[in-house]
Design an enzyme around this catalytic site. Structure first.
Site, PDB file in Angstrom:
ATOM      1  N   HIS A 117      41.076  44.915  35.314  1.00  0.00           N
ATOM      2  CA  HIS A 117      41.802  45.016  36.595  1.00  0.00           C
ATOM      3  C   HIS A 117      43.152  45.712  36.373  1.00  0.00           C
ATOM      4  O   HIS A 117      43.550  46.576  37.157  1.00  0.00           O
ATOM      5  CB  HIS A 117      41.984  43.622  37.208  1.00  0.00           C
ATOM      6  CG  HIS A 117      43.021  43.548  38.292  1.00  0.00           C
ATOM      7  ND1 HIS A 117      42.932  44.254  39.480  1.00  0.00           N
ATOM      8  CD2 HIS A 117      44.210  42.871  38.360  1.00  0.00           C
ATOM      9  CE1 HIS A 117      44.004  44.004  40.226  1.00  0.00           C
ATOM     10  NE2 HIS A 117      44.810  43.182  39.560  1.00  0.00           N
ATOM     11  N   GLN A 156      35.794  40.553  53.079  1.00  0.00           N
ATOM     12  CA  GLN A 156      36.252  41.937  52.953  1.00  0.00           C
ATOM     13  C   GLN A 156      36.711  42.517  54.283  1.00  0.00           C
ATOM     14  O   GLN A 156      37.726  43.210  54.355  1.00  0.00           O
ATOM     15  CB  GLN A 156      35.145  42.803  52.330  1.00  0.00           C
ATOM     16  CG  GLN A 156      34.817  42.389  50.908  1.00  0.00           C
ATOM     17  CD  GLN A 156      36.087  42.212  50.064  1.00  0.00           C
ATOM     18  OE1 GLN A 156      36.754  43.176  49.724  1.00  0.00           O
ATOM     19  NE2 GLN A 156      36.449  40.976  49.744  1.00  0.00           N
ATOM     20  N   HIS A 188      40.698  38.788  37.270  1.00  0.00           N
ATOM     21  CA  HIS A 188      42.045  38.997  36.718  1.00  0.00           C
ATOM     22  C   HIS A 188      42.001  39.153  35.207  1.00  0.00           C
ATOM     23  O   HIS A 188      42.426  38.269  34.454  1.00  0.00           O
ATOM     24  CB  HIS A 188      42.981  37.843  37.128  1.00  0.00           C
ATOM     25  CG  HIS A 188      43.370  37.903  38.567  1.00  0.00           C
ATOM     26  ND1 HIS A 188      42.832  37.080  39.525  1.00  0.00           N
ATOM     27  CD2 HIS A 188      44.230  38.726  39.222  1.00  0.00           C
ATOM     28  CE1 HIS A 188      43.359  37.378  40.701  1.00  0.00           C
ATOM     29  NE2 HIS A 188      44.203  38.373  40.551  1.00  0.00           N
ATOM     30  N   ASP A 211      47.559  47.495  43.488  1.00  0.00           N
ATOM     31  CA  ASP A 211      47.044  46.160  43.170  1.00  0.00           C
ATOM     32  C   ASP A 211      45.849  45.772  44.037  1.00  0.00           C
ATOM     33  O   ASP A 211      44.968  45.041  43.600  1.00  0.00           O
ATOM     34  CB  ASP A 211      48.183  45.136  43.325  1.00  0.00           C
ATOM     35  CG  ASP A 211      47.898  43.838  42.592  1.00  0.00           C
ATOM     36  OD1 ASP A 211      47.037  43.839  41.698  1.00  0.00           O
ATOM     37  OD2 ASP A 211      48.559  42.822  42.910  1.00  0.00           O
TER      38      ASP A 211
HETATM   39  P1  AMP Z   1      46.681  40.044  42.158  1.00  0.00           P
HETATM   40  O1  AMP Z   1      46.184  38.656  42.078  1.00  0.00           O
HETATM   41  O2  AMP Z   1      47.979  40.282  41.473  1.00  0.00           O
HETATM   42  O3  AMP Z   1      45.682  41.070  41.727  1.00  0.00           O
HETATM   43  O4  AMP Z   1      47.075  40.248  43.695  1.00  0.00           O
HETATM   44  C1  AMP Z   1      46.222  40.736  44.641  1.00  0.00           C
HETATM   45  C2  AMP Z   1      45.648  39.638  45.508  1.00  0.00           C
HETATM   46  O5  AMP Z   1      45.160  40.259  46.679  1.00  0.00           O
HETATM   47  C3  AMP Z   1      44.445  38.931  44.898  1.00  0.00           C
HETATM   48  O6  AMP Z   1      44.766  37.820  44.127  1.00  0.00           O
HETATM   49  C4  AMP Z   1      43.679  38.523  46.129  1.00  0.00           C
HETATM   50  O7  AMP Z   1      44.228  37.338  46.678  1.00  0.00           O
HETATM   51  C5  AMP Z   1      43.957  39.642  47.102  1.00  0.00           C
HETATM   52  N1  AMP Z   1      42.863  40.634  47.061  1.00  0.00           N
HETATM   53  C6  AMP Z   1      42.811  41.783  46.332  1.00  0.00           C
HETATM   54  N2  AMP Z   1      41.646  42.428  46.548  1.00  0.00           N
HETATM   55  C7  AMP Z   1      40.951  41.676  47.440  1.00  0.00           C
HETATM   56  C8  AMP Z   1      39.684  41.804  48.059  1.00  0.00           C
HETATM   57  N3  AMP Z   1      38.878  42.832  47.822  1.00  0.00           N
HETATM   58  N4  AMP Z   1      39.291  40.821  48.886  1.00  0.00           N
HETATM   59  C9  AMP Z   1      40.080  39.765  49.169  1.00  0.00           C
HETATM   60  N5  AMP Z   1      41.294  39.579  48.622  1.00  0.00           N
HETATM   61  C10 AMP Z   1      41.737  40.525  47.776  1.00  0.00           C
HETATM   62 ZN    ZN Z   2      46.626  42.312  40.209  1.00  0.00          ZN
HETATM   63 MG    MG Z   3      49.152  39.195  40.350  1.00  0.00          MG
END
Ligand code: AMP
Ligand code: ZN
Ligand code: MG
Length: 407
Positions: free
Chosen positions: A92, A297, A88, A246
């Site tokens: 990203h 994944q 984060h 996202d």
């Molecule tokens: P954000 O935190 O705003 O980026 O929200 C997206 C959320 O989706 C992440 O915090 C993770 O919990 C989940 N996420 C996104 N990409 C993945 C991934 N490749 N594998 C597992 N969880 C994911």
């Molecule tokens: Zn995000």
């Molecule tokens: Mg977020």
């Protein structure tokens, strides 16, 4: 602007907007884009290029942001992201922004105005000012993210929804206000609302609700003539698009998808380590002794991401390409998992024999094929069967596919 500000902006322009700076910017019009390996300057410049393109739309001529003002804003925004977070961080945010930019181009909404779009297409509802609001939301959607997810004690303490997302929106608006851009985002409160509601839509605990709403929207566009109010349909399209962006890492070419997955797992297990130290319960996905990259994944794609992308593609057909890439990635993860299971079996058989030591060394090498060094994080790459026994009645060990606890 004071003289001092003008001087400072000129200095920034010399560094960032010089002709040589444009030469090294990454290809923002490519699905194979990744921010990895880019310096902070390159990232800032990539963001600038996206907004520069959008602000060239004739309908947005009234948004009079100078290059220097735009740069100052982006630099400030970059600095509120915590770049020590493995996942984060500002990279990203840039990735999410570029994904939206790419999808909007595929949809025909950019780089030209939507007057060339068939009126029957749902995306024709998106006006340039919606696109601008959406891109602002994308670059600010995780601003000031602490690297700890929504299942943290802070969220529990507030017993509130979207604690993190509210923080991101608030941080973004403070900066928009500081740089005099907030009043340019829209001529009415509805554009500001669009930025906030798009950021709030990224709260993954609301994921299933959004997927259901998008399913209904697809039905409205494809089978019925009964539409919601234009503004409501438009807001839902914005939420759907930012949500896809996202989590688009799982729809990128596999080599980038693996890297994002590894970074996310690193962040999750750092949180797990902290929770252990504090004597708090740890989710299996945050526990370095339990998490399996391949399983995380496979489950995330199968149970979370694919559903979203397929339903969005039923509304916005041009997004199908991303769902297709995600399915390919799923197959890659599944075959990687099979290989590991095979290696594990080999390992188990041979570790009972006298040649244990030699084979251990060999399988160890095979397993460390990852591009990112996770060794000191000790992420296990075992098959899920071991981790999540069948008929497990203990809730704490139930699979969790995402930090947001959507099940
Ligand atoms: P954000 O935190 O705003 O980026 O929200 C997206 C959320 O989706 C992440 O915090 C993770 O919990 C989940 N996420 C996104 N990409 C993945 C991934 N490749 N594998 C597992 N969880 C994911
Ligand atoms: Zn995000
Ligand atoms: Mg977020």
């Amino acid at each position: 602007m004071t003289n001092k500000d003008i001087h400072f902006s000129k200095l920034l322009m010399d560094v960032y907007a010089s002709p040589t700076a444009t030469l090294k910017y990454p290809n923002i019009s490519n699905w194979d884009f990744s921010p990895f390996g880019l310096t902070e300057q390159d990232l800032i410049h990539s963001v600038y290029l996206v907004f520069d393109q959008v602000l060239k739309l004739p309908e947005l001529y009234h948004i009079s942001i100078t290059q220097a003002q735009l740069y100052d804003f982006i630099i400030d925004l970059a600095s509120v992201y915590h770049n020590q977070n493995p996942y984060h961080n500002f990279a990203h945010a840039v990735d999410v922004l570029q994904c939206l930019f790419y999808m909007l181009c595929e949809l025909g909404v950019l780089p030209f105005t939507n007057k060339f779009l068939q009126k029957s297409k749902p995306q024709s509802l998106l006006r340039p000012k919606d696109v601008f609001a959406l891109l602002i939301a994308a670059i600010g959607h995780d601003a000031a993210h602490p690297g700890i997810n929504s299942s943290n004690p802070l969220a529990t303490l507030y017993n509130d929804k979207s604690v993190l997302e509210s923080l991101h929106a608030m941080t973004l608006f403070q900066l928009l206000n500081k740089h005099g851009i907030d009043r340019l985002v829209g001529d009415s409160k509805s554009e500001a609302y669009k930025v906030v509601s798009s950021i709030l839509a990224t709260d993954m605990s609301l994921h299933n609700d959004y997927v259901s709403k998008i399913k209904e929207q697809a039905n409205r566009f494809n089978n019925t003539n009964s539409h919601l109010d234009e503004q409501d349909e438009r807001n839902l399209l914005c939420s759907a698009l930012i949500k896809c962006a996202d989590i688009s890492n799982v729809a990128r070419p596999f080599h980038w998808g693996t890297k994002w997955a590894e970074l996310l797992v690193q962040e999750f297990i750092s949180q797990g380590d902290l929770e252990k130290q504090m004597g708090l319960p740890v989710l299996p996905m945050n526990d370095r002794t339990k998490v399996v990259l391949e399983d995380s994944q496979i489950n995330f794609i199968k149970f979370v991401a694919l559903d979203l992308f397929q339903n969005v593609a039923n509304v916005l057909n041009e997004i199908e390409f991303a769902a297709d890439q995600m399915k390919k990635n799923l197959r890659r993860w599944e075959s990687r998992k099979k290989n590991i299971e095979y290696e594990q079996e080999e390992f188990d058989i041979v570790s009972n024999s006298s040649t244990t030591h030699m084979i251990m060394v060999e399988t160890g090498i095979k397993r460390s094929s990852s591009s990112l060094d996770l060794q000191h994080h000790d992420v296990k790459r075992r098959p899920s069967i071991e981790k999540y026994p069948v008929n497990n009645t203990d809730d704490r060990d139930a699979p969790v596919y995402c930090q947001c606890s959507i099940q």
